[in-house]
Design a protein around this motif. Structure first.
Motif, PDB file in Angstrom:
ATOM      1  N   UNK A 104      27.664   4.445  41.008  1.00 11.55           N
ATOM      2  CA  UNK A 104      28.389   4.796  39.803  1.00 11.55           C
ATOM      3  C   UNK A 104      27.951   3.945  38.612  1.00 11.55           C
ATOM      4  N   UNK A 105      27.732   2.649  38.866  1.00 11.11           N
ATOM      5  CA  UNK A 105      27.313   1.748  37.783  1.00 11.11           C
ATOM      6  C   UNK A 105      25.931   2.132  37.277  1.00 11.11           C
TER       7      UNK A 105
ATOM      8  N   UNK B  27      24.585   5.092  37.474  1.00 10.57           N
ATOM      9  CA  UNK B  27      24.766   6.337  36.741  1.00 10.57           C
ATOM     10  C   UNK B  27      25.332   6.085  35.348  1.00 10.57           C
ATOM     11  N   UNK B  28      26.282   5.130  35.256  1.00 14.15           N
ATOM     12  CA  UNK B  28      26.898   4.796  33.967  1.00 14.15           C
ATOM     13  C   UNK B  28      25.849   4.268  32.994  1.00 14.15           C
TER      14      UNK B  28
END
Lengths: 117, 241
Positions: free
Chosen positions: A31-32, A34-35
């Motif tokens: 997720x990080x 992707x962020x």
């Protein structure tokens, strides 16, 4: 359906994050990654497309609800950690107070001078 | 009694029951919160979590069964984390404007946010598993779950730590700002997001949009920084696997 294509973008970035982690063994969550990729992409394009905004805004607003199913789990391990809770509570409450004081004190010292000039 | 049990079994064959239960608790929690005039010591998420836990206990629905159904919601945490890239991009001009103080403050404050609690828990004799579960207490949930799994902690305890930390951050910030005479919304927001992750950020958006923007900034940066720092720190001190 702009929200749907925006949602597909978010999912794709998350999946790319998974692939990156698989090949690099970085100690970060997908997720990080992707962020960060999303932020870099938006910075390169210079604007937020309406489809990404339509998907991202409601998801961010629901962040608190999305963590609820996990948060509730703590009420069901209260018995398992019997005798440990006072240490955990003291650590969390006192630790949080100390770190809030440190953060605000640091910020005040670092930002006020430039503000007053 | 057996009729009740079989009805519960029937209802929980699809995830919809768990999803509906979560939405109900969340909406009622929000409603009660508004009705109580938004008290800083009792955020909507705490009311909702208590309601949900109470409902599960009353129905005799095992947490594992509920959690399995609720996966339909929690799987969205992945794309929701990615979505945080959007406020991060939107605040880039403000980050650039304040980059020096923020760049100095963030690593120190984010490290200390984890360190204080870990040191206190360690001094009080907590086990390695508990320490690994508390380490990511100031990090937004989707990132914190990943960190905790890597460190070998318990996700359920981490989530409880997130709840307690987030809820405690709000009165701590209002007390400290009064004590230090701080009224800059950028500072208040940044401190709320850095220490109180999503729960602090929700609070900051109630104060003002500027506070909310700086809270999401603090939350995102703390998440990224801690996600890189903690697994390395854990490896250095030789804990976990």
């Amino acid at each position: 359906m702009p929200a749907l294509s925006g949602f597909l973008w978010l999912i794709s970035y998350w999946l790319i994050g998974e692939v990156v982690i698989y090949f690099t063994a970085l100690p970060i969550s997908s997720g990080v990654i992707g962020m960060l990729l999303l932020c870099v992409t938006l910075a390169m394009r210079g604007r937020v497309s309406s489809s990404i905004a339509a998907a991202a805004q409601p998801l961010i607003a629901l962040l608190a609800m999305l963590i609820m199913p996990g948060v509730v789990g703590v009420f069901f391990i209260i018995g398992e950690l019997a005798g440990q809770w006072s240490a955990i509570l003291i650590a969390l409450l006192l630790g949080t107070l100390l770190s809030v004081v440190t953060t605000l004190w640091l910020l005040k010292r670092l930002i006020k001078p430039t503000h007053v000039r | 009694m057996s009729a009740d049990t079989s009805l519960l079994t029937l209802l929980t064959t699809t995830p919809l029951f768990a999803v509906g239960l979560t939405l109900t608790a969340y909406l009622i929690g929000n409603g009660v919160f508004q009705r109580l005039k938004r008290p800083s010591w009792l955020p909507a998420i705490l009311i909702a979590a208590l309601l949900l836990a109470g409902a599960l206990a009353l129905m005799g629905l095992p947490y594992a069964t509920y959690h399995q159904g609720a996966t339909w919601l929690t799987v969205l945490l992945g794309p929701a984390t990615v979505a945080l890239g959007m406020p991060l991009y939107q605040q880039l001009p403000r980050i650039v404007e304040l980059w020096r103080p923020l760049a100095i403050c963030l690593p120190i404050a984010a490290t200390l946010a984890a360190f204080y609690s870990l040191a206190i828990a360690w001094l009080l004799g907590s086990s390695d598993t508990i320490l690994a579960s508390l380490a990511a207490k100031s990090v937004t949930a989707p990132i914190a779950i990943g960190i905790t799994e890597q460190l070998g902690g318990t996700v359920a305890l981490l989530m409880g730590a997130l709840l307690i930390t987030g809820v405690a951050t709000i009165p701590c910030v209002s007390l400290t700002t009064r004590f230090l005479r701080i009224d800059d919304e950028r500072l208040i927001g940044f401190a709320l997001g850095l220490n109180g992750h999503a729960i602090g950020t929700v609070r900051a958006f109630e104060i003002s949009p500027t506070a909310g923007a700086f809270a999401s900034l603090g939350m995102s940066l703390t998440g990224i920084f801690t996600a890189m720092l903690l697994p390395l720190a854990w490896r250095l001190i030789g804990m976990g696997s």
